[in-house]
Design a protein around this motif. Sequence first.
Motif, PDB file in Angstrom:
ATOM      1  N   THR A   1       5.836   0.286  -2.201  1.00 51.63           N
ATOM      2  CA  THR A   1       7.079  -0.482  -2.225  1.00 51.63           C
ATOM      3  C   THR A   1       6.864  -1.794  -2.962  1.00 51.63           C
ATOM      4  O   THR A   1       5.911  -2.526  -2.698  1.00 51.63           O
ATOM      5  CB  THR A   1       7.579  -0.750  -0.787  1.00 51.63           C
ATOM      6  OG1 THR A   1       7.744   0.499  -0.121  1.00 51.63           O
ATOM      7  CG2 THR A   1       8.897  -1.498  -0.797  1.00 51.63           C
TER       8      THR A   1
ATOM      9  N   SER B   1       0.817  -1.220   0.000  1.00 56.12           N
ATOM     10  CA  SER B   1       0.000   0.000   0.000  1.00 56.12           C
ATOM     11  C   SER B   1       0.849   1.269   0.000  1.00 56.12           C
ATOM     12  O   SER B   1       0.396   2.318  -0.436  1.00 56.12           O
ATOM     13  CB  SER B   1      -0.949  -0.010   1.203  1.00 56.12           C
ATOM     14  OG  SER B   1      -0.199  -0.089   2.400  1.00 56.12           O
ATOM     15  N   ASN B   2       2.103   1.168   0.445  1.00 56.37           N
ATOM     16  CA  ASN B   2       2.983   2.344   0.458  1.00 56.37           C
ATOM     17  C   ASN B   2       3.760   2.499  -0.851  1.00 56.37           C
ATOM     18  O   ASN B   2       4.621   3.362  -0.975  1.00 56.37           O
ATOM     19  CB  ASN B   2       3.944   2.278   1.645  1.00 56.37           C
ATOM     20  CG  ASN B   2       4.891   1.100   1.582  1.00 56.37           C
ATOM     21  OD1 ASN B   2       4.896   0.327   0.621  1.00 56.37           O
ATOM     22  ND2 ASN B   2       5.692   0.939   2.618  1.00 56.37           N
TER      23      ASN B   2
END
Length: 153
Positions: A86, A83-84
């Motif tokens: 990455t 979700s970030n």
Amino acid sequence: MGDTGTPQTAQEWAKLQQDADYEQARDDGAIPEPETGPACPDCGLAGDIHPTYYHWWIRLEPEDPEPLAAHTVPPRQRWYLDSNGTAWNSQDDEPDPGQTCRISHGLVCSRAERPDLAQWLTARTAASEVRAALLPPQLRMQGDASQSGSQVA
């Protein structure tokens, strides 16, 4: 390092982690820092550049025209985004049913050296041969009988 080759200090552990990260980044086709633009320097096509958990960067193919079914992509070529944003590579883990993934641009770049996926296919074929040899004789004979039966008809 100690007599067993195990790191003994924080610096030795950090060096071991750095070496492991470098090796994985190299194997994954990642780059040490993000490039200035989304266009591939080799072919000029745009891709999505994402950080990895080992602090390198990977250019992923866009999801268009549609996401790839993860089970159709060879192991070590499946990329997922947290979700970030990455990116992480699932290595040899089998995907969940219905899971989708991305692939690195380097895998399909028309002007870059690509990994030889025939090695993966050869390994899978060899594994299938081993599994087939472990089948009970009556199951192996069923396959042979169905083939010979279709030849007779």
